[in-house]
Scaffold this motif. Sequence first.
Motif, short mmCIF file in Angstrom:
data_model
loop_
_atom_site.label_atom_id
_atom_site.label_comp_id
_atom_site.label_asym_id
_atom_site.label_seq_id
_atom_site.Cartn_x
_atom_site.Cartn_y
_atom_site.Cartn_z
N ALA A 1 0.83 -1.21 0.00
CA ALA A 1 0.00 0.00 0.00
C ALA A 1 0.85 1.25 0.00
O ALA A 1 0.35 2.38 -0.10
CB ALA A 1 -0.92 -0.02 1.21
N GLY A 2 2.14 1.08 0.16
CA GLY A 2 3.04 2.22 0.15
C GLY A 2 2.94 3.10 1.38
O GLY A 2 3.05 4.32 1.31
N VAL A 3 2.69 2.46 2.52
CA VAL A 3 2.65 3.23 3.78
C VAL A 3 3.51 2.50 4.81
O VAL A 3 4.10 1.46 4.51
CB VAL A 3 1.20 3.34 4.32
N SER A 4 3.53 3.03 6.01
CA SER A 4 4.29 2.35 7.06
C SER A 4 3.37 1.42 7.83
O SER A 4 2.16 1.62 7.88
CB SER A 4 4.91 3.38 8.00
N PRO A 5 3.94 0.41 8.44
CA PRO A 5 3.13 -0.58 9.16
C PRO A 5 2.18 0.04 10.18
O PRO A 5 1.04 -0.41 10.33
CB PRO A 5 4.18 -1.45 9.85
N ILE A 6 2.66 1.05 10.85
CA ILE A 6 1.82 1.64 11.90
C ILE A 6 0.53 2.22 11.32
O ILE A 6 -0.51 2.22 11.96
CB ILE A 6 2.60 2.70 12.70
N THR A 7 0.60 2.67 10.11
CA THR A 7 -0.60 3.22 9.46
C THR A 7 -1.60 2.10 9.17
O THR A 7 -2.82 2.28 9.31
CB THR A 7 -0.23 3.95 8.16
N VAL A 8 -1.08 0.98 8.79
CA VAL A 8 -1.95 -0.18 8.59
C VAL A 8 -2.63 -0.54 9.91
O VAL A 8 -3.84 -0.76 9.98
CB VAL A 8 -1.16 -1.39 8.07
N SER A 9 -1.82 -0.57 10.94
CA SER A 9 -2.33 -0.89 12.26
C SER A 9 -3.46 0.06 12.64
O SER A 9 -4.51 -0.35 13.12
CB SER A 9 -1.18 -0.79 13.27
N ARG A 10 -3.24 1.32 12.40
CA ARG A 10 -4.26 2.32 12.74
C ARG A 10 -5.50 2.19 11.87
O ARG A 10 -6.63 2.34 12.35
CB ARG A 10 -3.67 3.72 12.62
N ALA A 11 -5.28 1.93 10.60
CA ALA A 11 -6.43 1.79 9.69
C ALA A 11 -7.38 0.71 10.20
O ALA A 11 -8.59 0.77 10.03
CB ALA A 11 -5.95 1.44 8.29
N LEU A 12 -6.78 -0.27 10.86
CA LEU A 12 -7.57 -1.39 11.36
C LEU A 12 -8.27 -1.08 12.68
O LEU A 12 -9.42 -1.44 12.89
CB LEU A 12 -6.63 -2.59 11.55
N ARG A 13 -7.54 -0.42 13.58
CA ARG A 13 -8.06 -0.25 14.92
C ARG A 13 -8.65 1.13 15.20
O ARG A 13 -9.53 1.27 16.02
CB ARG A 13 -6.97 -0.55 15.95
N GLU A 14 -8.10 2.14 14.52
CA GLU A 14 -8.59 3.50 14.75
C GLU A 14 -8.78 4.19 13.40
O GLU A 14 -8.05 5.13 13.08
CB GLU A 14 -7.57 4.26 15.59
#
Lengths: 328, 328
Positions: free
Chosen positions: A8-21
């Motif tokens: 997706a061309g982002v950092s892992p933490i952004t994925v994490s946030r997309a999921l939880r927040e």
Amino acid sequence: MSDVARIAGVSPITVSRALREPHKVSDKLREQILEVIEDIGYVPNFAARALASRHSGTVAVLAPILEMSGFFHAAHGIEDRFHSSDVTTQFANIGLDAAEEAKLINLFVAQNPAGIILESVAEFPVNKPLITELGCPVVQMMDTSITPLDMGVGIRNRAAAKAAVEHLLSKGYRRIALLGGGKDIRSRRRFEGYQDALAEAGLYDPNYVFEASGSSPLEQGMKLVFDLGKRLPQIDAVFCHNDRLALGVYFGAQQIGLKVPEDLGICGYNGVDFADVEESPLTSVYVPLYDMGYKAAEMIMRYLSEGERPKKAVELPFEIIEGASTRR
Amino acid sequence: MSDVARIAGVSPITVSRALREPHKVSDKLREQILEVIEDIGYVPNFAARALASRHSGTVAVLAPILEMSGFFHAAHGIEDRFHSSDVTTQFANIGLDAAEEAKLINLFVAQNPAGIILESVAEFPVNKPLITELGCPVVQMMDTSITPLDMGVGIRNRAAAKAAVEHLLSKGYRRIALLGGGKDIRSRRRFEGYQDALAEAGLYDPNYVFEASGSSPLEQGMKLVFDLGKRLPQIDAVFCHNDRLALGVYFGAQQIGLKVPEDLGICGYNGVDFADVEESPLTSVYVPLYDMGYKAAEMIMRYLSEGERPKKAVELPFEIIEGASTRR
DNA sequence: CTGAAAGCGCTAACAT
DNA sequence: ATGTTAGCGCTTTCAG
């Protein structure tokens, strides 16, 4: 997760946030990420999540699941309330052994649950210190005569049993036996209620109190009737601690040609199966088990979102549902 | 864990081993460590363990737990087998929805379970690829007419249903209705068995087939009898898909003054509750649910310890238990 | 709104 | 039989 991030061309933490927040991530990015997740079939690793976040997001439900009691209905209530929220539930079976119960609670507590719903049989839980030291909310489904360790929801079994026996009395039954089970608090309260009603009527006789034990409740109920062959003329009704015992009594009576409700009145307890049947075959104390479960889950959610914690146990109403087994 | 290690004067990994592989640690050290653990009340963090070891040590049991079916008995078998082994079981409820089932399986698979026991309702699981790609053993409790994804244990519902209807025929019943439920494979097999027996006797009539739906099984059974008021003279027996339906039919018959077994024969299915009652009130197909659960757990254990994986589904025997409801 | 760094508590793999 | 090292996959904290 890093795969998702890379694609997706982002950092892992952004994925994490997309999921939880989700609200903390821009719509565009979020959609993009969700698409990749769908594409590659990514599923988060709960162990890693629990380890990093220090909480499992799971509500542990500890109850005598395997006891064939009315617990299912409570479980349904719990599941319905949690459904489409982000907490998951985990069921674990507790037996009738207080030590085992403590062990199990210990185990779950160590996993940092989001909350605990406990249908404990133990009256003075070995686990009291364990739970009070605990940060997470604990809801006991219980008899409201006892003080919950944290939060509680239940009914007054003593009053319910008394009402049931009074119903039998109002129907003209006079020699009312008790077919009880268990030594847990609820069973004891039911016995007290039975005693209350009969003592008030001047009809209490300890010889009419029978303890069900071993084997299946159905068989116990049947056996009671058989064994009582000689005594039966003196007994004209049976108040049972649960509906399965009552069913056994019913079949036992059928088998020895005893007429229900004319010769023998039968009252069960829990009543959930027959509750919505128009013409219930069995008189029973209807206990709002589904509501108890729902309420317990509700209390957990409330605490989690708003920190609210009712100081007193919530008392739910019970109801005597008259069925064919006492309608005479 | 590092606290324990420090106090016991060893390294953390030794504590880890003392807990999981006691034989790899000297007696002296082990005792010392266990004592410290007891002292400070250390409990391992399962999330960390799962993350580090890449497996959860948990067997996921996915079943329609909340359906009040005979599942409890199977659950007992499972628990009994796993008891005092080091695997823990985790129960999750699956509904009747194949999509939901797939979602749930997905979820569990992501947690690296030690094994999965699946009592699936879905005939052709959406999750087939999911499971076959999976490393862990999967046991389906099922109808042995279908091929398991991995391992399987079950009975032949078609043969069982046929035997049950043949029992009714042998008792002289001729116009035998079916009170069925569900569209899952087991229900369909039972229908086929019913059809087999009646077709052979030249008695099959689709008008006698009724689908139970909505509300509680007990109520459905009762309603069937009421609704059939006009048709009843033509119907002299009912074969029910489960014991609760049968119970409903029984009570319905009682209520409208129909004699069981003289006027109406009733046969249930599962039979676990009455199986060990000497004089069972209800004729039923006894399905060894406990054994199925035990066997399923056994297969998981076997695979885990020895890598053995039976290629064919294990077939368990069923039995027709005659009770008062057809003894005429 | 997004990212970099650090670390949750434990165990696998490789020493010794 | 015991220890060392590295890292499981994610989220927290702190920066931008």
